[in-house]
Design a protein around this motif. Structure first.
Motif, PDB file in Angstrom:
ATOM      1  N   TYR A 132       2.482   2.197  10.289  1.00  0.00           N
ATOM      2  CA  TYR A 132       2.949   3.133  12.155  1.00  0.00           C
ATOM      3  C   TYR A 132       3.302   4.501  11.326  1.00  0.00           C
ATOM      4  O   TYR A 132       3.558   5.174  10.544  1.00  0.00           O
ATOM      5  N   SER A 133       3.727   4.702  12.691  1.00  0.00           N
ATOM      6  CA  SER A 133       3.822   6.256  12.642  1.00  0.00           C
ATOM      7  C   SER A 133       4.196   6.722  13.824  1.00  0.00           C
ATOM      8  O   SER A 133       3.557   6.612  15.054  1.00  0.00           O
ATOM      9  N   LEU A 134       5.039   7.732  13.517  1.00  0.00           N
ATOM     10  CA  LEU A 134       5.686   8.921  15.066  1.00  0.00           C
ATOM     11  C   LEU A 134       4.807  10.002  15.451  1.00  0.00           C
ATOM     12  O   LEU A 134       5.229  10.231  16.861  1.00  0.00           O
ATOM     13  N   MET A 146      -4.916   5.111  10.598  1.00  0.00           N
ATOM     14  CA  MET A 146      -6.297   4.240  11.056  1.00  0.00           C
ATOM     15  C   MET A 146      -6.304   3.555   8.949  1.00  0.00           C
ATOM     16  O   MET A 146      -6.085   2.626   8.852  1.00  0.00           O
ATOM     17  N   PRO A 147      -7.011   5.180   8.837  1.00  0.00           N
ATOM     18  CA  PRO A 147      -7.288   4.588   8.241  1.00  0.00           C
ATOM     19  C   PRO A 147      -6.654   4.227   6.242  1.00  0.00           C
ATOM     20  O   PRO A 147      -7.433   3.869   5.318  1.00  0.00           O
ATOM     21  N   PHE A 148      -5.268   5.003   6.392  1.00  0.00           N
ATOM     22  CA  PHE A 148      -4.033   4.479   5.606  1.00  0.00           C
ATOM     23  C   PHE A 148      -4.697   2.912   5.434  1.00  0.00           C
ATOM     24  O   PHE A 148      -3.826   2.000   4.760  1.00  0.00           O
ATOM     25  N   ALA A 149      -4.550   2.085   7.116  1.00  0.00           N
ATOM     26  CA  ALA A 149      -4.208   0.925   6.815  1.00  0.00           C
ATOM     27  C   ALA A 149      -5.030  -0.040   6.647  1.00  0.00           C
ATOM     28  O   ALA A 149      -5.389  -1.120   5.783  1.00  0.00           O
ATOM     29  N   MET A 150      -6.940   0.591   6.673  1.00  0.00           N
ATOM     30  CA  MET A 150      -7.556   0.006   6.073  1.00  0.00           C
ATOM     31  C   MET A 150      -7.612   0.487   4.881  1.00  0.00           C
ATOM     32  O   MET A 150      -8.042  -0.650   3.460  1.00  0.00           O
ATOM     33  N   THR A 151      -7.057   0.983   4.312  1.00  0.00           N
ATOM     34  CA  THR A 151      -7.229   0.638   2.841  1.00  0.00           C
ATOM     35  C   THR A 151      -6.246   0.482   1.834  1.00  0.00           C
ATOM     36  O   THR A 151      -6.339  -0.297   1.129  1.00  0.00           O
ATOM     37  N   LEU A 152      -4.839   0.020   2.569  1.00  0.00           N
ATOM     38  CA  LEU A 152      -4.205  -0.558   2.451  1.00  0.00           C
ATOM     39  C   LEU A 152      -4.004  -2.058   2.174  1.00  0.00           C
ATOM     40  O   LEU A 152      -4.314  -3.231   1.740  1.00  0.00           O
ATOM     41  N   SER A 153      -4.818  -2.795   3.327  1.00  0.00           N
ATOM     42  CA  SER A 153      -5.178  -3.640   3.803  1.00  0.00           C
ATOM     43  C   SER A 153      -6.725  -4.315   2.434  1.00  0.00           C
ATOM     44  O   SER A 153      -6.917  -5.219   2.219  1.00  0.00           O
ATOM     45  N   GLN A 199      -2.551  -0.110  18.045  1.00  0.00           N
ATOM     46  CA  GLN A 199      -2.853   1.107  17.904  1.00  0.00           C
ATOM     47  C   GLN A 199      -4.164   1.619  19.078  1.00  0.00           C
ATOM     48  O   GLN A 199      -5.101   0.972  18.768  1.00  0.00           O
ATOM     49  N   GLU A 200      -3.875   2.240  19.878  1.00  0.00           N
ATOM     50  CA  GLU A 200      -4.647   2.499  20.880  1.00  0.00           C
ATOM     51  C   GLU A 200      -5.945   3.876  21.019  1.00  0.00           C
ATOM     52  O   GLU A 200      -5.593   4.185  19.518  1.00  0.00           O
ATOM     53  N   ASN A 201      -7.059   3.501  21.142  1.00  0.00           N
ATOM     54  CA  ASN A 201      -7.758   4.541  20.454  1.00  0.00           C
ATOM     55  C   ASN A 201      -8.139   4.432  18.708  1.00  0.00           C
ATOM     56  O   ASN A 201      -7.849   5.797  18.562  1.00  0.00           O
ATOM     57  N   SER A 202      -7.299   3.644  18.003  1.00  0.00           N
ATOM     58  CA  SER A 202      -7.438   3.875  16.774  1.00  0.00           C
ATOM     59  C   SER A 202      -8.346   5.115  15.580  1.00  0.00           C
ATOM     60  O   SER A 202      -8.521   5.596  14.370  1.00  0.00           O
ATOM     61  N   GLY A 203      -9.617   4.485  16.824  1.00  0.00           N
ATOM     62  CA  GLY A 203     -10.983   5.031  16.094  1.00  0.00           C
ATOM     63  C   GLY A 203     -11.636   3.579  15.043  1.00  0.00           C
ATOM     64  O   GLY A 203     -12.606   4.567  14.391  1.00  0.00           O
ATOM     65  N   ASP A 257      -2.887 -14.906   3.818  1.00  0.00           N
ATOM     66  CA  ASP A 257      -1.736 -14.752   2.923  1.00  0.00           C
ATOM     67  C   ASP A 257      -1.284 -13.269   3.469  1.00  0.00           C
ATOM     68  O   ASP A 257       0.167 -12.921   3.584  1.00  0.00           O
ATOM     69  N   CYS A 258      -2.029 -12.244   3.662  1.00  0.00           N
ATOM     70  CA  CYS A 258      -0.898 -11.396   4.561  1.00  0.00           C
ATOM     71  C   CYS A 258      -1.936 -10.735   5.782  1.00  0.00           C
ATOM     72  O   CYS A 258      -2.888 -10.674   5.881  1.00  0.00           O
ATOM     73  N   ILE A 259      -0.720 -10.785   6.822  1.00  0.00           N
ATOM     74  CA  ILE A 259      -1.084  -9.544   7.523  1.00  0.00           C
ATOM     75  C   ILE A 259      -0.740  -8.446   8.237  1.00  0.00           C
ATOM     76  O   ILE A 259       0.264  -8.356   7.720  1.00  0.00           O
ATOM     77  N   VAL A 260      -1.563  -7.769   8.303  1.00  0.00           N
ATOM     78  CA  VAL A 260      -1.235  -6.284   7.855  1.00  0.00           C
ATOM     79  C   VAL A 260      -1.815  -5.773   9.078  1.00  0.00           C
ATOM     80  O   VAL A 260      -2.628  -5.519   9.916  1.00  0.00           O
ATOM     81  N   LEU A 261      -0.583  -5.619  10.108  1.00  0.00           N
ATOM     82  CA  LEU A 261      -0.690  -4.755  11.773  1.00  0.00           C
ATOM     83  C   LEU A 261      -0.364  -3.183  11.544  1.00  0.00           C
ATOM     84  O   LEU A 261       0.172  -2.765  10.639  1.00  0.00           O
ATOM     85  N   ASN A 262      -1.374  -3.016  12.032  1.00  0.00           N
ATOM     86  CA  ASN A 262      -1.748  -1.254  12.272  1.00  0.00           C
ATOM     87  C   ASN A 262      -1.051  -0.883  13.959  1.00  0.00           C
ATOM     88  O   ASN A 262      -1.512  -1.002  14.753  1.00  0.00           O
ATOM     89  N   MET A 263       0.361  -0.646  13.952  1.00  0.00           N
ATOM     90  CA  MET A 263       1.100  -0.833  15.762  1.00  0.00           C
ATOM     91  C   MET A 263       0.444   0.692  15.968  1.00  0.00           C
ATOM     92  O   MET A 263       0.846   1.849  15.566  1.00  0.00           O
ATOM     93  N   GLY A 264       0.780   0.210  17.672  1.00  0.00           N
ATOM     94  CA  GLY A 264       0.570   1.640  18.247  1.00  0.00           C
ATOM     95  C   GLY A 264       1.952   1.398  19.408  1.00  0.00           C
ATOM     96  O   GLY A 264       2.710   2.291  18.811  1.00  0.00           O
ATOM     97  N   THR A 265       1.718   2.082  20.428  1.00  0.00           N
ATOM     98  CA  THR A 265       2.617   2.157  21.433  1.00  0.00           C
ATOM     99  C   THR A 265       4.073   0.196  21.761  1.00  0.00           C
ATOM    100  O   THR A 265       3.523  -0.431  20.933  1.00  0.00           O
ATOM    101  N   ARG A 266       5.244   0.967  21.197  1.00  0.00           N
ATOM    102  CA  ARG A 266       6.037  -0.147  21.200  1.00  0.00           C
ATOM    103  C   ARG A 266       5.922  -1.011  22.349  1.00  0.00           C
ATOM    104  O   ARG A 266       5.934  -0.778  23.430  1.00  0.00           O
ATOM    105  N   PHE A 267       6.206  -2.181  22.366  1.00  0.00           N
ATOM    106  CA  PHE A 267       5.679  -3.252  23.523  1.00  0.00           C
ATOM    107  C   PHE A 267       6.975  -4.164  23.261  1.00  0.00           C
ATOM    108  O   PHE A 267       7.621  -3.711  22.239  1.00  0.00           O
ATOM    109  N   LYS A 268       7.616  -4.891  23.896  1.00  0.00           N
ATOM    110  CA  LYS A 268       8.545  -5.686  24.274  1.00  0.00           C
ATOM    111  C   LYS A 268       8.853  -6.516  22.754  1.00  0.00           C
ATOM    112  O   LYS A 268       7.774  -7.607  23.242  1.00  0.00           O
ATOM    113  N   GLY A 269       9.570  -6.333  22.326  1.00  0.00           N
ATOM    114  CA  GLY A 269       9.462  -7.126  21.077  1.00  0.00           C
ATOM    115  C   GLY A 269       8.913  -6.815  20.189  1.00  0.00           C
ATOM    116  O   GLY A 269       9.018  -7.092  17.874  1.00  0.00           O
TER     117      GLY A 269
END
Length: 203
Positions: free
Chosen positions: A15-17, A24-31, A46-50, A124-136
């Protein structure tokens, strides 16, 4: 920590503020690194993450289809597989095209989605690249074993991180704060946890 998912057994969020081009490149590399030893799925909220440009693929089914299945409760392994691609050892959900649909995600849909993927795909693991906050959004963070907060130096970034930390504590999620790892791309990685607000702010 809640144990409603069927995955075995980690959920990680990135996530990023700030509007950070490295998220996204970090999320891809980590995954990709995790996928060397585990069965990993990268899912992009994430919207329009590339991601679509990074993959250079055009497909019929994507995250939108998974969300429809999660909301309706009607799915099959074949339909789920049609929404998932593979790059080397890493599985990823094809990114959504109509990004307005992301704001319609809620706790129930997200929980159903994670349970559906866990039951049918056995990650074994799901990586979520988060964007706009949704309910929950905060409920999902509470279920993550690790939260990577991608920073952007300068400006008011430190104050945004401070307010984010304060909100988590006010929600009774100090345990989430303790699982946050600060990332300063492209070269510096800091595993120092966010500092808790002072007593004056907590009171």
């Amino acid at each position: 920590r809640q144990r409603q998912m069927c995955i075995r057994d980690r959920l990680i969020s990135v996530y990023s503020l700030a509007d950070n081009q490295y998220q996204m490149p970090f999320a891809m590399t980590l995954s990709s690194i995790l996928s060397e030893n585990e069965k990993v799925l990268l899912m992009d909220f994430q919207e329009n993450s590339g991601l679509s440009r990074m993959l250079e693929q055009s497909v019929e089914h994507n995250l939108d289809e998974l969300l429809v299945m999660a909301e309706s409760g009607r799915y099959s392994t074949n339909r789920i597989n049609s929404c998932i691609g593979r790059k080397h050892k890493l599985d990823y959900v094809y990114p959504i095209e109509n990004t307005e649909c992301l704001c319609e995600i809620n706790t129930v849909i997200c929980n159903n989605l994670l349970q559906m993927l866990g039951k049918e795909m056995h990650y074994d693991c799901i990586v979520l690249n988060m964007g706009t906050r949704f309910k929950g959004f905060f409920d999902i963070l509470d279920r993550c074993s690790d939260i990577y907060l991608v920073q952007k130096k300068g400006g008011i970034s430190q104050w945004r991180e401070y307010e984010f930390t304060e909100e988590l504590i006010e929600r009774g999620l100090s345990n989430v704060v303790e699982r946050i790892k600060l990332i300063e791309p492209p070269v510096t990685v800091s595993y120092t946890h966010l500092t808790l607000p002072t007593k004056r702010i907590v009171q």
